[in-house]
Design an enzyme around this catalytic site. Structure first.
Site, PDB file in Angstrom:
ATOM      1  CD  GLU A 130      -2.388  -1.097   2.888  1.00  0.00           C
ATOM      2  OE1 GLU A 130      -2.324  -0.021   3.534  1.00  0.00           O
ATOM      3  OE2 GLU A 130      -2.962  -2.098   3.318  1.00  0.00           O
TER       4      GLU A 130
ATOM      5  CG  ASP B   4      -2.881   7.125   9.094  1.00  0.00           C
ATOM      6  OD1 ASP B   4      -2.858   5.882   9.113  1.00  0.00           O
ATOM      7  OD2 ASP B   4      -3.176   7.779   8.089  1.00  0.00           O
TER       8      ASP B   4
END
Length: 268
Positions: A50, A61
């Site tokens: 990814e 995140d």
């Protein structure tokens, strides 16, 4: 015809093991350094990579990936650099599937049809869109399908069964099961909710179910590989680069971690 991503995941399954999926943001620590680092993930043993599209407000995140995104953005990374990263990695490693992981806003600003066309032209296999609601994904999914790209959606332990069915019906390639409630980051233990989430998700779909958020070593990778079709690792790779003294050391560090994790998924 099976998509590139489906073929790679099926090949891992045929070897009676989970796939190893590695994540790194583009442009980190530099655009060229990031390209080399993503290639090193595959050299170490990742089946799928990814490539993150750095974002100024990466809400899902944790601190480690936020730090990497910040470094990439300060370095001036642009969407064209993300596409170039995909192209160079896909060209060097046709055996792997290369995805882009991105928040929706940059794709919308770039142009949905244009992003899908450029990603496909670069040899990309698809997109993971963690913040795009399935109900609002029609335009993207149509563009992705036109170019043979998979669309991976994220499910969480809080997702009710009916919601899981809606999400998995819309997605393709695989389903990204977030092992814990919260943001990305390495953890001492992988959440116990992950196994239950995989079982509930599998009840709604034939798609492979891959688990991310928290895996950082071979023992955890083996544990997750025991119940999931794929093991997704991001923050641990980013941390290795942050800790390394210079680019050669960083590449060695991510390559060796990938090798350790690849051994882990084969020990399930």
């Amino acid at each position: 015809m099976a998509s590139k991503l489906s073929s790679v995941l099926a090949a891992a399954k045929a070897e009676d093991r989970a796939a190893l999926i590695g994540y790194l943001p583009a442009g980190f620590p530099t655009v060229d350094g990031g390209i080399a680092a993503v290639k090193a993930l595959i050299e170490g043993g990742c089946d799928v990579v990814e490539v993150g599209l750095p974002h100024s407000d990466p809400v899902l995140d944790g601190a480690v990936i936020q730090t990497a995104d910040d470094i990439a953005l300060r370095g001036g990374v642009k969407i064209k650099d993300v596409i170039r990263t995909v192209a160079e990695v896909a060209d060097a490693h046709p055996e792997a599937a290369v995805l882009v992981m991105t928040y929706w806003n940059p794709v919308e600003r770039y142009g949905v049809a244009r992003f899908a066309a450029d990603l496909a032209a670069a040899g990309g296999a698809g997109c993971i869109l963690p913040d795009l609601p399935v109900e609002e994904s029609g335009e993207w999914r149509a563009a992705a399908a036109e170019h043979g790209l998979d669309t991976v959606f994220v499910v969480a332990p809080s997702s009710k069964d009916a919601r899981l069915a809606e999400v998995t019906a819309a997605g393709s390639g695989f389903v990204y099961a977030a092992a814990v409630m919260g943001v990305t980051g390495t953890r001492a233990a992988v959440g116990s909710m992950a196994e239950d989430l995989v079982a509930r998700t599998r009840a709604t779909t034939e798609l492979p179910v891959c688990v991310g958020l928290g895996v950082s070593n071979a023992t955890q990778a083996a544990e997750v590989a025991g119940f999931a079709d794929g093991v997704i690792v991001g923050s641990a790779f980013v941390q290795r680069i942050l800790d390394a003294d210079g680019e050669p050391a960083a590449l060695d560090a991510v390559r060796s971690l990938a090798a350790e994790l690849a051994e882990g998924v084969r020990k399930r």
